[in-house]
Design a protein around this motif. Sequence first.
Motif, short mmCIF file in Angstrom:
data_model
loop_
_atom_site.label_atom_id
_atom_site.label_comp_id
_atom_site.label_asym_id
_atom_site.label_seq_id
_atom_site.Cartn_x
_atom_site.Cartn_y
_atom_site.Cartn_z
N TRP A 118 0.82 -1.22 0.00
CA TRP A 118 0.00 0.00 0.00
C TRP A 118 0.84 1.26 0.00
O TRP A 118 0.53 2.23 -0.68
N PHE A 160 3.10 5.89 -5.69
CA PHE A 160 2.80 5.96 -7.13
C PHE A 160 1.68 6.97 -7.39
O PHE A 160 1.78 7.82 -8.27
N MET A 161 0.64 6.89 -6.60
CA MET A 161 -0.50 7.80 -6.77
C MET A 161 -0.05 9.24 -6.56
O MET A 161 -0.46 10.13 -7.32
N ASP A 185 -6.01 9.67 3.45
CA ASP A 185 -6.79 8.62 4.12
C ASP A 185 -6.02 7.29 4.11
O ASP A 185 -5.96 6.60 5.11
N LYS A 200 -4.45 4.99 7.32
CA LYS A 200 -4.75 3.58 7.57
C LYS A 200 -3.48 2.73 7.58
O LYS A 200 -3.33 1.81 8.39
N ARG A 217 -11.14 -3.47 11.10
CA ARG A 217 -11.90 -2.51 10.29
C ARG A 217 -10.95 -1.73 9.37
O ARG A 217 -11.31 -1.40 8.24
N ARG A 220 -11.00 -1.69 5.05
CA ARG A 220 -11.00 -0.54 4.12
C ARG A 220 -9.96 -0.74 3.02
O ARG A 220 -10.21 -0.47 1.85
N TRP A 227 -10.83 -2.59 -5.91
CA TRP A 227 -10.79 -1.53 -6.93
C TRP A 227 -9.52 -1.68 -7.78
O TRP A 227 -9.58 -1.62 -9.01
N LEU A 240 -15.45 0.14 -4.53
CA LEU A 240 -15.41 1.07 -3.41
C LEU A 240 -16.62 1.98 -3.29
O LEU A 240 -17.05 2.32 -2.18
N HIS A 247 -18.90 4.18 -0.05
CA HIS A 247 -18.57 5.59 0.16
C HIS A 247 -19.82 6.48 0.15
O HIS A 247 -20.79 6.19 -0.54
N SER A 272 -14.17 11.68 -5.67
CA SER A 272 -13.33 10.66 -6.30
C SER A 272 -13.50 10.71 -7.81
O SER A 272 -12.51 10.76 -8.55
N PHE A 290 -10.58 11.43 -10.67
CA PHE A 290 -10.20 10.47 -11.72
C PHE A 290 -10.02 11.18 -13.07
O PHE A 290 -9.23 10.74 -13.91
N LEU A 327 -6.55 11.96 -14.21
CA LEU A 327 -5.58 10.91 -14.52
C LEU A 327 -5.00 11.13 -15.91
O LEU A 327 -5.71 11.53 -16.83
C1 1PZ Z 1 -4.60 6.07 -9.70
C2 1PZ Z 1 -5.76 6.84 -9.26
C3 1PZ Z 1 -6.10 6.70 -7.86
C4 1PZ Z 1 -7.47 6.27 -7.66
C5 1PZ Z 1 -7.76 5.80 -6.29
C6 1PZ Z 1 -9.07 5.09 -6.19
C7 1PZ Z 1 -9.61 5.00 -4.83
C8 1PZ Z 1 -10.51 6.12 -4.49
C9 1PZ Z 1 -10.85 6.14 -3.04
C10 1PZ Z 1 -11.21 7.48 -2.55
C11 1PZ Z 1 -11.41 7.55 -1.08
C12 1PZ Z 1 -10.75 8.74 -0.45
C13 1PZ Z 1 -11.39 9.34 0.73
C14 1PZ Z 1 -11.49 8.52 1.96
C15 1PZ Z 1 -12.52 7.75 2.17
C16 1PZ Z 1 -12.74 7.00 3.46
O1 1PZ Z 1 -13.94 7.46 4.00
C17 1PZ Z 1 -12.81 5.51 3.19
C18 1PZ Z 1 -13.44 4.73 4.34
O2 1PZ Z 1 -12.67 4.83 5.48
P1 1PZ Z 1 -13.38 5.27 6.86
O3 1PZ Z 1 -13.95 6.65 6.66
O4 1PZ Z 1 -14.42 4.25 7.16
O5 1PZ Z 1 -12.25 5.27 7.89
N1 1PZ Z 1 -11.49 5.02 2.91
C19 1PZ Z 1 -11.24 4.08 1.97
O6 1PZ Z 1 -12.13 3.60 1.32
C20 1PZ Z 1 -9.81 3.66 1.75
C21 1PZ Z 1 -9.32 4.18 0.44
C22 1PZ Z 1 -7.91 3.81 0.16
C23 1PZ Z 1 -7.51 4.24 -1.21
C24 1PZ Z 1 -6.16 3.81 -1.59
C25 1PZ Z 1 -5.86 4.17 -3.00
C26 1PZ Z 1 -4.54 3.73 -3.45
C27 1PZ Z 1 -4.38 4.07 -4.88
C28 1PZ Z 1 -3.35 3.35 -5.60
C29 1PZ Z 1 -3.17 3.89 -6.97
C30 1PZ Z 1 -2.43 3.02 -7.89
#
Ligand code: 1PZ
Length: 215
Positions: free
Chosen positions: A37, A43-44, A57, A61, A107, A111, A118, A147, A151, A159, A163, A166
């Motif tokens: 992660w 990378f992102m 976020d 985590k 929990r 997440r 995704w 996801l 959400h 979100s 996107f 990108l």
């Molecule tokens: C390459 C482009 C990147 C696209 C990433 C796609 C994911 C979009 C997710 C957007 C969520 C950001 C805001 C935070 C939301 C949180 O409310 C939730 C639930 O957590 P809680 O509030 O219950 O504590 N968080 C998530 O769903 C975790 C999201 C992790 C995203 C990691 C993305 C890594 C991207 C890698 C790119 C290669």
Amino acid sequence: ADVVEDQKFSLKEVLDTFQSCLTDNKEILIDQYVAGWRGLVRFMNSLGTIFSFISKDAVGKIQIMANHRKGGHGEQYETVQSMVKYELAHGLVDLTKRADHPESGCRTTLRLHRALRWLELFLERLRTSGEDGKTSAMCAEAYNESLAHHHSWIIRKASLMAFCALPGRATFFEVMNVGTPDQVVTMLGEALPLIAEVYQITEELYAKNNLLDLP
Ligand code: 1PZ
């Protein structure tokens, strides 16, 4: 080896890290999972600041999980399996509503686990896309299938807006730093089954323990 070459960031190494989190008896090593992660977030971040609300976020985590590992019961957090067993046995998980354990490993991992789905769907689309494929559309479709179900409306809007920023497929492949487009496609073809396996194992473990809806 060429020092500059070594420092260059390759998405292949990140995906390799995910593969290395699976042990021979199909347990998932949390250190490697978290390292995967970290690499993805790095990378992102290289794609632009518009993704910083997502990366914030995710980093939070990642940090929670790293803290569990560093804590007094760190050895209980060696694998996702041992974590689930430990936290459930000691009542360390909020099962129905947020209360005393808002940062449980269960929990928090859930997440990340949902986000892994995704990733799997997005990379699969990227792998099978044509030269004129739109990364933002692939990303949005993968998101809506995974996801997005978890959400709020506002996060979904933000979100989908992000996107749109990108880069196109060609640039995206270059930033991955894996090689030619053909090499990227091959690499994805090798990495995806393992990512899918990590996802599947976690999914089954969570289903078996009724943990798929943790608040
Ligand atoms: C390459 C482009 C990147 C696209 C990433 C796609 C994911 C979009 C997710 C957007 C969520 C950001 C805001 C935070 C939301 C949180 O409310 C939730 C639930 O957590 P809680 O509030 O219950 O504590 N968080 C998530 O769903 C975790 C999201 C992790 C995203 C990691 C993305 C890594 C991207 C890698 C790119 C290669």
